[in-house]
Design a protein around this motif. Structure first.
Motif, PDB file in Angstrom:
ATOM      1  N   SER B  39       0.815  -1.200   0.000  1.00 13.69           N
ATOM      2  CA  SER B  39       0.000   0.000   0.000  1.00 13.69           C
ATOM      3  C   SER B  39       0.859   1.265   0.000  1.00 13.69           C
ATOM      4  CB  SER B  39      -0.912  -0.003   1.226  1.00 13.69           C
ATOM      5  OG  SER B  39      -1.729   1.143   1.255  1.00 13.69           O
ATOM      6  N   SER B  40       0.555   2.154  -0.934  1.00 15.10           N
ATOM      7  CA  SER B  40       1.222   3.462  -1.068  1.00 15.10           C
ATOM      8  C   SER B  40       2.707   3.349  -1.413  1.00 15.10           C
ATOM      9  CB  SER B  40       1.068   4.289   0.213  1.00 15.10           C
ATOM     10  OG  SER B  40      -0.292   4.510   0.486  1.00 15.10           O
ATOM     11  N   GLN B  41       3.122   2.190  -1.912  1.00 15.96           N
ATOM     12  CA  GLN B  41       4.510   2.023  -2.322  1.00 15.96           C
ATOM     13  C   GLN B  41       4.584   1.702  -3.811  1.00 15.96           C
ATOM     14  OE1 GLN B  41       6.774  -0.704   0.098  1.00 15.96           O
ATOM     15  NE2 GLN B  41       5.864   0.038   2.016  1.00 15.96           N
ATOM     16  N   ALA B  42       5.782   1.814  -4.357  1.00 12.30           N
ATOM     17  CA  ALA B  42       6.003   1.482  -5.761  1.00 12.30           C
ATOM     18  C   ALA B  42       6.102  -0.035  -5.922  1.00 12.30           C
ATOM     19  CB  ALA B  42       7.281   2.142  -6.262  1.00 12.30           C
ATOM     20  N   PRO B  43       5.837  -0.556  -7.110  1.00 12.11           N
ATOM     21  CA  PRO B  43       6.029  -1.993  -7.346  1.00 12.11           C
ATOM     22  C   PRO B  43       7.487  -2.384  -7.136  1.00 12.11           C
ATOM     23  CG  PRO B  43       4.755  -1.006  -9.121  1.00 12.11           C
ATOM     24  CD  PRO B  43       5.275   0.122  -8.290  1.00 12.11           C
ATOM     25  N   LYS B  44       7.662  -3.587  -6.591  1.00 11.48           N
ATOM     26  CA  LYS B  44       9.003  -4.109  -6.327  1.00 11.48           C
ATOM     27  C   LYS B  44       9.131  -5.464  -7.008  1.00 11.48           C
ATOM     28  CE  LYS B  44      12.117  -5.383  -2.534  1.00 11.48           C
ATOM     29  NZ  LYS B  44      12.342  -6.753  -3.039  1.00 11.48           N
ATOM     30  N   LEU B  45      10.144  -5.609  -7.852  1.00  7.58           N
ATOM     31  CA  LEU B  45      10.334  -6.848  -8.591  1.00  7.58           C
ATOM     32  C   LEU B  45      10.726  -7.976  -7.645  1.00  7.58           C
ATOM     33  CD1 LEU B  45      10.477  -8.156 -11.451  1.00  7.58           C
ATOM     34  CD2 LEU B  45      12.910  -7.562 -11.456  1.00  7.58           C
ATOM     35  N   LEU B  46      10.021  -9.103  -7.762  1.00  3.84           N
ATOM     36  CA  LEU B  46      10.348 -10.302  -6.974  1.00  3.84           C
ATOM     37  C   LEU B  46      11.258 -11.235  -7.757  1.00  3.84           C
ATOM     38  CD1 LEU B  46       6.805 -11.124  -5.521  1.00  3.84           C
ATOM     39  CD2 LEU B  46       8.742 -10.110  -4.295  1.00  3.84           C
ATOM     40  N   PHE B  47      10.837 -11.562  -8.979  1.00  9.14           N
ATOM     41  CA  PHE B  47      11.623 -12.431  -9.854  1.00  9.14           C
ATOM     42  C   PHE B  47      11.071 -12.335 -11.266  1.00  9.14           C
ATOM     43  CE2 PHE B  47       9.572 -15.309  -6.564  1.00  9.14           C
ATOM     44  CZ  PHE B  47       8.295 -15.254  -7.076  1.00  9.14           C
ATOM     45  N   HIS B  48      11.821 -12.922 -12.204  1.00  4.96           N
ATOM     46  CA  HIS B  48      11.315 -12.993 -13.563  1.00  4.96           C
ATOM     47  C   HIS B  48      11.822 -14.246 -14.247  1.00  4.96           C
ATOM     48  CE1 HIS B  48      15.224 -11.117 -14.582  1.00  4.96           C
ATOM     49  NE2 HIS B  48      15.037 -11.598 -15.796  1.00  4.96           N
ATOM     50  N   TYR B  49      11.111 -14.656 -15.265  1.00  3.79           N
ATOM     51  CA  TYR B  49      11.479 -15.782 -16.108  1.00  3.79           C
ATOM     52  C   TYR B  49      11.852 -15.256 -17.485  1.00  3.79           C
ATOM     53  CZ  TYR B  49       9.875 -19.747 -13.269  1.00  3.79           C
ATOM     54  OH  TYR B  49       9.727 -20.717 -12.308  1.00  3.79           O
ATOM     55  N   TYR B  50      12.987 -15.693 -17.951  1.00  5.54           N
ATOM     56  CA  TYR B  50      13.329 -15.524 -19.358  1.00  5.54           C
ATOM     57  C   TYR B  50      13.178 -16.904 -19.973  1.00  5.54           C
ATOM     58  CZ  TYR B  50      16.166 -15.005 -23.540  1.00  5.54           C
ATOM     59  OH  TYR B  50      16.613 -15.009 -24.828  1.00  5.54           O
ATOM     60  N   ASP B  51      12.129 -17.083 -20.746  1.00  9.34           N
ATOM     61  CA  ASP B  51      11.709 -18.428 -21.168  1.00  9.34           C
ATOM     62  C   ASP B  51      11.581 -19.287 -19.908  1.00  9.34           C
ATOM     63  OD1 ASP B  51      13.646 -18.267 -24.226  1.00  9.34           O
ATOM     64  OD2 ASP B  51      11.531 -17.808 -23.855  1.00  9.34           O
ATOM     65  N   LYS B  52      12.366 -20.346 -19.790  1.00  3.13           N
ATOM     66  CA  LYS B  52      12.258 -21.182 -18.593  1.00  3.13           C
ATOM     67  C   LYS B  52      13.327 -20.867 -17.553  1.00  3.13           C
ATOM     68  CE  LYS B  52       9.795 -25.049 -20.627  1.00  3.13           C
ATOM     69  NZ  LYS B  52       9.693 -26.519 -20.749  1.00  3.13           N
ATOM     70  N   ASP B  53      14.181 -19.933 -17.852  1.00  4.10           N
ATOM     71  CA  ASP B  53      15.231 -19.555 -16.898  1.00  4.10           C
ATOM     72  C   ASP B  53      14.667 -18.639 -15.828  1.00  4.10           C
ATOM     73  OD1 ASP B  53      17.823 -19.285 -19.436  1.00  4.10           O
ATOM     74  OD2 ASP B  53      17.104 -20.997 -18.274  1.00  4.10           O
ATOM     75  N   PHE B  54      14.813 -19.069 -14.590  1.00  8.21           N
ATOM     76  CA  PHE B  54      14.276 -18.337 -13.452  1.00  8.21           C
ATOM     77  C   PHE B  54      15.346 -17.412 -12.884  1.00  8.21           C
ATOM     78  CE2 PHE B  54      11.610 -17.445  -9.960  1.00  8.21           C
ATOM     79  CZ  PHE B  54      12.344 -17.543  -8.791  1.00  8.21           C
ATOM     80  N   ASN B  55      14.953 -16.165 -12.613  1.00  9.04           N
ATOM     81  CA  ASN B  55      15.887 -15.179 -12.072  1.00  9.04           C
ATOM     82  C   ASN B  55      15.273 -14.529 -10.839  1.00  9.04           C
ATOM     83  OD1 ASN B  55      18.058 -14.832 -14.382  1.00  9.04           O
ATOM     84  ND2 ASN B  55      16.052 -15.074 -15.309  1.00  9.04           N
ATOM     85  N   ASN B  56      15.867 -14.826  -9.701  1.00 11.41           N
ATOM     86  CA  ASN B  56      15.350 -14.343  -8.430  1.00 11.41           C
ATOM     87  C   ASN B  56      16.071 -13.055  -8.047  1.00 11.41           C
ATOM     88  OD1 ASN B  56      13.600 -14.830  -6.278  1.00 11.41           O
ATOM     89  ND2 ASN B  56      15.209 -15.732  -5.039  1.00 11.41           N
ATOM     90  N   GLU B  57      15.317 -12.067  -7.568  1.00  9.87           N
ATOM     91  CA  GLU B  57      15.961 -10.879  -7.022  1.00  9.87           C
ATOM     92  C   GLU B  57      16.619 -11.246  -5.688  1.00  9.87           C
ATOM     93  OE1 GLU B  57      16.127  -7.635  -8.583  1.00  9.87           O
ATOM     94  OE2 GLU B  57      15.658  -9.127 -10.114  1.00  9.87           O
ATOM     95  N   ALA B  58      17.722 -10.602  -5.391  1.00 13.67           N
ATOM     96  CA  ALA B  58      18.531 -10.989  -4.239  1.00 13.67           C
ATOM     97  C   ALA B  58      17.772 -10.893  -2.917  1.00 13.67           C
ATOM     98  CB  ALA B  58      19.791 -10.122  -4.184  1.00 13.67           C
TER      99      ALA B  58
END
Lengths: 112, 113
Positions: B39-58
């Motif tokens: 609430s009242s904050q900007a979106p924060k990236l958790l992780f993303h997939y490039y195709d099937k490659d998973f990339n976790n934010e630290a």
């Protein structure tokens, strides 16, 4: 940490141009400037992006200074529906494309 | 023409009870992202997939996991939700490359009771 700074809030009269500034003094040469907005309770919406040159589309214009350390988003004729939080984002690049780091943004209120 | 679809729009779960949020896309984009927005904050990236490659934010907690069984679908699993996990969860997609924008879904608002 976000790489941009923006005013916390701005007001604009309906029908007037809204000029939203953004500072990105540490931008790298291959980083783009993106603008998104988020209307209450919706997902962010892409507006425009640019690298060096000024850009214009059907929604807005983006003016980037020659040194690329700041930019301004211009909504030429603001309407009540433009009331939203506007995010200026400098794209942090990884091997796969784009990781967006959102700053707190500018809350634009368009007033009747 | 829904392009990034998130279901459900509102989810209520109990403290500690696993919950899964889903996202689907009709854009055939190869990158999919999950963001958390409190609430009242900007979106924060958790992780993303490039195709099937998973990339976790630290700094993404281990409590958050993700699955992408195919190009169109991506799931966010919260193994043991705490009260602090109450937030809007946003899914986004993009194509790879220098300048392609992200397309966001409407979000799922998670309440933890």
């Amino acid at each position: 940490d976000a790489k941009t700074t923006q005013p916390t809030s701005m007001d604009c009269a309906e029908g007037r141009a809204a000029n939203l500034p953004c500072n990105h003094s540490t931008i790298s040469g291959n980083e783009y400037v993106y603008w998104y907005r988020q209307i209450h309770s919706q997902g962010p919406q892409y507006i425009i992006h640019g690298l060096k040159n000024n850009e214009t589309n059907e929604m807005a214009s983006l003016i980037i200074t020659e040194d690329r350390k700041s930019s301004t988003l211009i909504l030429p004729h603001a309407t009540l529906r433009d009331t939203a939080v506007y995010y200026c984002i400098v794209r942090v690049r990884d091997n796969y494309g784009q990781n967006f780091v959102f700053g707190p943004g500018t809350r634009l209120s368009v007033l009747p | 023409d829904a392009m990034v679809i998130q279901n459900p729009r509102y989810q209520v779960t109990q403290f500690g009870k696993p919950v899964t949020l889903s996202c689907s896309q009709t854009l055939n984009h190869n990158v999919m992202y999950w963001y958390q927005q409190k609430s009242s904050q900007a979106p924060k990236l958790l992780f993303h997939y490039y195709d099937k490659d998973f990339n976790n934010e630290a700094d993404t907690p281990d409590n958050f996991q993700s699955r992408r069984p195919n190009t169109s679908f991506c799931f966010l699993d919260i193994r043991s939700p705490g009260l602090g996990d109450a937030a809007m969860y946003l899914c986004a997609t993009s194509r790879t490359g220098d300048a392609y924008e992200q397309y966001f879904g409407p979000g799922t608002r998670l309440t933890v009771t």
